[in-house]
Design an enzyme around this catalytic site. Structure first.
Site, PDB file in Angstrom:
ATOM      1  N   HIS A 141       0.866  -1.182   0.000  1.00 15.93           N
ATOM      2  CA  HIS A 141       0.000   0.000   0.000  1.00 15.93           C
ATOM      3  C   HIS A 141       0.901   1.231   0.000  1.00 15.93           C
ATOM      4  O   HIS A 141       1.562   1.515   0.999  1.00 15.93           O
ATOM      5  CB  HIS A 141      -0.935  -0.009   1.213  1.00 15.93           C
ATOM      6  CG  HIS A 141      -1.967  -1.081   1.147  1.00 15.93           C
ATOM      7  ND1 HIS A 141      -2.522  -1.665   2.273  1.00 15.93           N
ATOM      8  CD2 HIS A 141      -2.568  -1.688   0.084  1.00 15.93           C
ATOM      9  CE1 HIS A 141      -3.402  -2.581   1.897  1.00 15.93           C
ATOM     10  NE2 HIS A 141      -3.449  -2.607   0.575  1.00 15.93           N
TER      11      HIS A 141
ATOM     12  N   GLU B 286       1.424   4.061   2.795  1.00  9.22           N
ATOM     13  CA  GLU B 286       1.785   3.651   4.166  1.00  9.22           C
ATOM     14  C   GLU B 286       3.302   3.752   4.338  1.00  9.22           C
ATOM     15  O   GLU B 286       4.013   2.769   4.559  1.00  9.22           O
ATOM     16  CB  GLU B 286       1.245   2.246   4.431  1.00  9.22           C
ATOM     17  CG  GLU B 286      -0.281   2.228   4.395  1.00  9.22           C
ATOM     18  CD  GLU B 286      -0.898   0.836   4.518  1.00  9.22           C
ATOM     19  OE1 GLU B 286      -0.152  -0.152   4.709  1.00  9.22           O
ATOM     20  OE2 GLU B 286      -2.137   0.732   4.405  1.00  9.22           O
TER      21      GLU B 286
ATOM     22  N   HIS C 178       2.847  -2.841   7.215  1.00  4.45           N
ATOM     23  CA  HIS C 178       1.835  -1.839   6.841  1.00  4.45           C
ATOM     24  C   HIS C 178       1.816  -0.709   7.873  1.00  4.45           C
ATOM     25  O   HIS C 178       2.480  -0.783   8.908  1.00  4.45           O
ATOM     26  CB  HIS C 178       0.445  -2.481   6.802  1.00  4.45           C
ATOM     27  CG  HIS C 178       0.221  -3.410   5.656  1.00  4.45           C
ATOM     28  ND1 HIS C 178      -0.558  -3.082   4.571  1.00  4.45           N
ATOM     29  CD2 HIS C 178       0.673  -4.661   5.424  1.00  4.45           C
ATOM     30  CE1 HIS C 178      -0.574  -4.092   3.714  1.00  4.45           C
ATOM     31  NE2 HIS C 178       0.171  -5.072   4.213  1.00  4.45           N
TER      32      HIS C 178
ATOM     33  N   GLU D 187       1.536  -4.110  11.640  1.00  5.94           N
ATOM     34  CA  GLU D 187       0.955  -2.776  11.490  1.00  5.94           C
ATOM     35  C   GLU D 187       1.620  -1.804  12.456  1.00  5.94           C
ATOM     36  O   GLU D 187       2.010  -2.183  13.568  1.00  5.94           O
ATOM     37  CB  GLU D 187      -0.552  -2.805  11.792  1.00  5.94           C
ATOM     38  CG  GLU D 187      -1.376  -3.667  10.858  1.00  5.94           C
ATOM     39  CD  GLU D 187      -1.839  -2.918   9.622  1.00  5.94           C
ATOM     40  OE1 GLU D 187      -1.444  -1.743   9.451  1.00  5.94           O
ATOM     41  OE2 GLU D 187      -2.603  -3.511   8.832  1.00  5.94           O
TER      42      GLU D 187
END
Length: 495
Positions: free
Chosen positions: A233, A236, A331, A404
């Protein structure tokens, strides 16, 4: 194709009558915003907005008053659903000029702006990114914009000759990665190999790093394999700082890193979606695909980088000389604090417990990592992700996680207020992730290192063993850097 796309990125309609925000297909290009009907000579204070640079994003600017401007995020290329990342410059400012910028077309309603997050800013004379004061940032539902959520921030320009840059989070561009990897290659480390795994649709490099000792201590012992990917992504950006922290530590001369290289092979893909990063997208590739939903059947034409990485992992999983034990996809999260992990759900309780070991160890090593925020799920909407797909493909001795980290902050132990992340603290989390592999393999008795290896990491020790002879990585601050630090006093004045 790349030339045509870059031309399109410059072909911007800044009017509000020709299709509105859904028609935004490019970035503003040195756009001077003047009062409606103004025909005189441009003057200081007529702000000039620009996002036609790498990872830039700003699709439209509306003049509301001398002090207020509505800003529209350009949607991801070929996909109008995603409007989160912004990155633009402002120049031709007047000293002490006060403004309010309203970012009016976010595609997500939940946001860390509700919890105190603020944009980052730097200027040409103060090149270090800083977060705006929380008291100058407001996040609210606005009746003037279809009751969408709007993020408004107040700012006072203080130096007329400066160009100011504002972004959603600290940018980490494709070019920055290439410079970093080039500097690693110049060190000629015998335990580091860089190769081009493939090319993106726009012919950008898909880099693969392999970090391991060339000679195994015990040739008969199967080496464990860890695969780590980041930036599927593109918006990010914290994922790239974490990834660089992992790499910096693993190539250092720290005893923990040396032991890991002797027993483990690390395969790292630092930027899985280089086109999306370059174009300033938040979620998608050039062609509008969320690559992290296409692991099941990636197309070599539409998703070439993902196709190449999947082929690599499948091939590695079938190699009897190595044991593929970890896949970690890095991420950043837009609504939660801290670092945390997502894992998969299994029927066997013993496998469930084994899967929880690494996050628990990481929680012990990293003060910003939260095991309580870590969760294990098999949501249908996540079926096409790397974690879910590879969790089903690999055998029951492999662990697949999504790592994350918050775009904003973490809660330190004993603290009641969030601590905003910086580029350095993102990298520190990466170093702690790398360090945790030794704890894991000690826990499993795979590594039996009789000499006592310190289980703490002095970040300066790791960095001092970095790019020797490269000026800014020899553990000392050069005169130019000291000057940069001196002149990088706070860009944030009182509004």
């Amino acid at each position: 194709m790349e030339r045509k796309m870059e031309e399109n990125m410059r072909d911007v309609d800044t009017g509000s009558e020709a299709g509105g925000e859904d028609a935004l297909v490019g970035n503003v290009n040195k756009l001077m915003v003047t009062p409606p009907g103004y025909t005189g000579v441009p003057r200081k204070g007529h702000l000039v907005f620009d996002a036609c640079f790498e990872s830039g994003n700003l699709g439209r600017v509306d003049y509301i008053s001398e002090f207020e401007f509505d800003l529209f995020i350009r949607p991801d290329t070929c996909n109008p659903r995603f409007r989160v990342w912004f990155n633009f410059t402002v120049e031709n400012v007047r000293e002490t000029q006060r403004v309010i910028f309203n970012i009016v077309n976010f595609s997500k309603t939940k946001s860390l702006y509700r919890d105190g997050m603020s944009p980052v800013v730097k200027s040409t004379s103060r090149p270090k990114w800083q977060r705006l004061p929380t008291k100058n940032v407001y996040y609210y539902r606005c009746p003037d914009h279809r009751r969408n959520y709007v993020m408004s921030f107040a700012f006072c320009f203080d130096r007329e000759d400066d160009v100011y840059q504002f972004a959603y989070c600290y940018p980490y561009t494709y070019t920055r990665l290439q410079h970093y990897l080039d500097s690693l290659e110049r060190r000629n480390l015998d335990y580091l190999q860089r190769e081009q795994l493939g090319l993106s649709v726009q012919q950008r490099r898909l880099d693969l790093l392999t970090i391991t000792s060339p000679a195994q201590q015990n040739p008969e012992k199967v080496k464990k394999l860890v695969v780590l990917t980041a930036r599927v992504h593109p918006g990010e950006s914290p994922a790239s700082f974490i990834c660089q922290g992992v790499i910096d530590f693993l190539v250092s001369q720290h005893p923990v890193a040396q032991t890991l290289r002797d027993h483990v092979i690390f395969k790292i893909v630092p930027m899985l979606n280089p086109d999306g990063v370059y174009l300033g997208n938040y979620r998608c590739s050039l062609m509008g695909f969320d690559l992290n939903r296409h692991w099941q059947e990636p197309s070599p034409w539409a998703h070439p980088t993902l196709h190449a990485v999947k082929q690599l992992i499948v091939q590695l999983s079938q190699d009897p000389k190595v044991g593929l034990e970890f896949y970690i996809d890095v991420h950043a999260h837009s609504t939660m604090m801290n670092g945390f992990m997502y894992g998969n759900v299994f029927e066997e309780e013993e496998r469930v417990q084994r899967q929880a070991v690494f996050p628990r160890l990481l929680c012990h090593n990293a003060p910003d990592f939260s095991f309580s925020n870590t969760s294990f799920n098999r949501d249908v909407v996540k079926a096409g992700t790397g974690r879910r797909f590879l969790g089903g493909l690999l055998d029951d001795t492999s662990y697949c996680y999504t790592l994350e980290v918050s775009f904003y902050s973490y809660m330190a132990a004993g603290s009641t207020s969030p601590v905003p992340y910086t580029e350095d603290t993102y990298m520190k989390l990466g170093r702690n992730v790398a360090r945790t592999f030794l704890d894991y393999y000690r826990h499993n008795n795979f590594i039996d290192d009789k000499p006592q290896i310190p289980n703490h990491i002095n970040s300066m020790e790791v960095l001092s063993q970095g790019r020797q002879g490269n000026g800014n990585w020899n553990g000392r601050t050069s005169g130019g850097e000291r000057g940069a630090e001196r002149k990088n006093h706070s860009i944030i004045g009182e509004y």
